[in-house]
Design an enzyme around this catalytic site. Sequence first.
Site, PDB file in Angstrom:
ATOM      1  N   HIS A 142       0.842  -1.191   0.000  1.00 38.92           N
ATOM      2  CA  HIS A 142       0.000   0.000   0.000  1.00 38.92           C
ATOM      3  C   HIS A 142       0.883   1.249   0.000  1.00 38.92           C
ATOM      4  CE1 HIS A 142      -2.753   3.109   1.451  1.00 38.92           C
ATOM      5  NE2 HIS A 142      -3.702   2.357   0.919  1.00 38.92           N
ATOM      6  N   GLU A 157      -3.653   3.443  -7.117  1.00 38.33           N
ATOM      7  CA  GLU A 157      -4.115   4.564  -6.290  1.00 38.33           C
ATOM      8  C   GLU A 157      -3.100   5.698  -6.356  1.00 38.33           C
ATOM      9  OE1 GLU A 157      -6.569   2.921  -2.617  1.00 38.33           O
ATOM     10  OE2 GLU A 157      -4.413   2.709  -2.271  1.00 38.33           O
TER      11      GLU A 157
END
Lengths: 223, 223, 223, 223
Positions: free
Chosen positions: A94, A142
């Site tokens: 992430h 993202e």
Amino acid sequence: MLKTPVIVLNVKTYSEATGKNALEIATIMDKISKETGTSMAIAVQATDISMCAEKVSIPVWAEHIDPIKPGSHTGWTLPEAVKNAGAIGTLINHSEHRLILADVDVCITRAKELGLDHIVCSNNVATSKAIAAFSPDFVAVEPPELIGGDISVTTADPGIVSGSVDAVRKVDKKVKVLCGAGVKNGKDVAKSIELGADGVLLASGIVKAKDKEDVIQDLASGL
Amino acid sequence: MLKTPVIVLNVKTYSEATGKNALEIATIMDKISKETGTSMAIAVQATDISMCAEKVSIPVWAEHIDPIKPGSHTGWTLPEAVKNAGAIGTLINHSEHRLILADVDVCITRAKELGLDHIVCSNNVATSKAIAAFSPDFVAVEPPELIGGDISVTTADPGIVSGSVDAVRKVDKKVKVLCGAGVKNGKDVAKSIELGADGVLLASGIVKAKDKEDVIQDLASGL
Amino acid sequence: MLKTPVIVLNVKTYSEATGKNALEIATIMDKISKETGTSMAIAVQATDISMCAEKVSIPVWAEHIDPIKPGSHTGWTLPEAVKNAGAIGTLINHSEHRLILADVDVCITRAKELGLDHIVCSNNVATSKAIAAFSPDFVAVEPPELIGGDISVTTADPGIVSGSVDAVRKVDKKVKVLCGAGVKNGKDVAKSIELGADGVLLASGIVKAKDKEDVIQDLASGL
Amino acid sequence: MLKTPVIVLNVKTYSEATGKNALEIATIMDKISKETGTSMAIAVQATDISMCAEKVSIPVWAEHIDPIKPGSHTGWTLPEAVKNAGAIGTLINHSEHRLILADVDVCITRAKELGLDHIVCSNNVATSKAIAAFSPDFVAVEPPELIGGDISVTTADPGIVSGSVDAVRKVDKKVKVLCGAGVKNGKDVAKSIELGADGVLLASGIVKAKDKEDVIQDLASGL
């Protein structure tokens, strides 16, 4: 593996989603997932995996695994430990928890060895393509500058979604693609599908919402 | 706070101490702690804190906390989360999970804010003294080269123990000192007390033992 | 060792201070240092040490050393290499380049072994005190939130300067203390001395100035 | 760009290749490169780039660049600074200096922006393929466990070389492939070419050799 299209919630380390709060959100998702037949999953803090996994039917995921095997690694997140606690999948790399390239490889390999579903996060089209080379279950693109913001990636930068879908598919057709950052409602979800993605990864859109049930209903309506 | 002298077990990420195996060891320690009146604590993986904390009376600790507050920190270990799961203390800066100096400060401050007992690990006399400047509950000195080995720090390098005790006390008399690395039996524990320490921090000595009950009994006999 | 009080410039990786630009600034400092009898030093990028050290008389420093000995450490900054290139000192643990606690110890030890003067950076009173436990040449306290800003630490947070001076002296009287962050003129320098510091560490105040000679003159006037 | 086939030496932070020692080795390579018409390059420590670049004709490279732009990054390696010092290329992501995936992308992008040739290091076939997705000039595959050892990768694990060549070419035909780890003589070099590589990346094979000229001659004979 996760049925697609899918809505994946990453609760991060928000206090609104720590301990019982995490379970509360998981329970709402579980209910709406059943009612609407929508595929959903929730990634929670390591401390909260076992409690959530015991109580809800939707897949409970870890937010992270470290590139390690059982042994002397004080305080790191062992893939076996999250699986053992009830996680059926894990986020990897992430943007708030980035890994060195060689460890992205190790984490994906470890997840595959243990049968843990996995979403590997990328920050642009180029890193999406690089990650696809490892043939993970999912790549989730993202743009870091949009994470936690008010404008959905599907509006602010639709090209990064469709571009990632194209780039990933060119390297490995079996790899699925999610998108995230700023996703807040059913429209954003619908747009992600239109752009070729297999669903969304989101966090504050649900966690910070006043009426979480409303938001989750709305998100589900986008699929 | 932990009663001293104390025996603290860090189970690391050994498979012999993951999930139910962690609980099994905690249960044996709990039993022997009660029978002998010896102060003991067990630091387990984040995934296993809630299960252990529910079932045993000895203090359950976290192996690590990250220098963060609630928010967007995917996959990191939130101090509030380990406390909420039932941990009453945490290791900080273990030699397998070292922190930058400024973050040692943040983690100690966060532990104090939340009322989490804490043991901050050092690797030599100089770092023991530096850590003492933050006035933590405990400093635990462990020479990295002896960790996991067959010779106890109390035999291989007694001077690092007594030297740390002296250096720490000179900076702050209230800070207690543990020692670790290679500690395996009651003799090692007794020697640690003789050298001025308030107890031991150990891992493989118990986790890798065939007869864990025997070893824990023997360790307790050293106090 | 650096004569105190002293003005130390850290040119960071600003383009206004890369290559020949670094040499130009060093040359101005050299001139003003001679004219005014003020003690000054300049820390430059590793690539620029040899060029600057050959051409100016003020001490040329490295901005960083890594906690390594000669060997297989591709691309890291070897203490011997910066010394060999002409550096007579080095910054350690700058807030933009923080080190784990054990490596702060290693870097200070390596600097002492090689006879490299050294300034170890701290971010608050507590870390200043912890660093003093290693008995370095200098501690330089710089609140990260003020670095690169318009208000000098001596105005915004004078207590962090005097508090660091007190805390450091309590641990080791021989350790000198600098302060930095937002320092821009002679008044700020004078105030730092008033607060008990032995000088200042600054960067953008000089590097980003239109008329660098003017600013350096003004800074020197504060001593 | 580097002419291929090529022999690239990474001198790391060995004392046998720091300061004047680096220049001495560069001078020998320069001479043999001219005499034999073999393409060679040398990657040296940041401190030694300008000195070597001034004195030899073979390309002088940096061992590393950090993923930064000019600004406030104390002690990190600015791509502009190594170029300005005379480097015409740089290693990226060496196994002793690994980068997070997103930063591999940033470093390659920065190298391209500045016209710096670049070799991006991988540790197996999977990471070679992932790196190829960024279309760098070169991928250099080096199994970490063979680095610095006595057996050449071309003997110990020829499949990792041919496998990387295949995987990289499948993603981007223009990307060239080097191999490294344990390479010591002309036979190893010849074998690397046979396996489809465009040359070798080596370190201790030259740096630790008693008669460096002999070894470099022998290596050149393998092309």
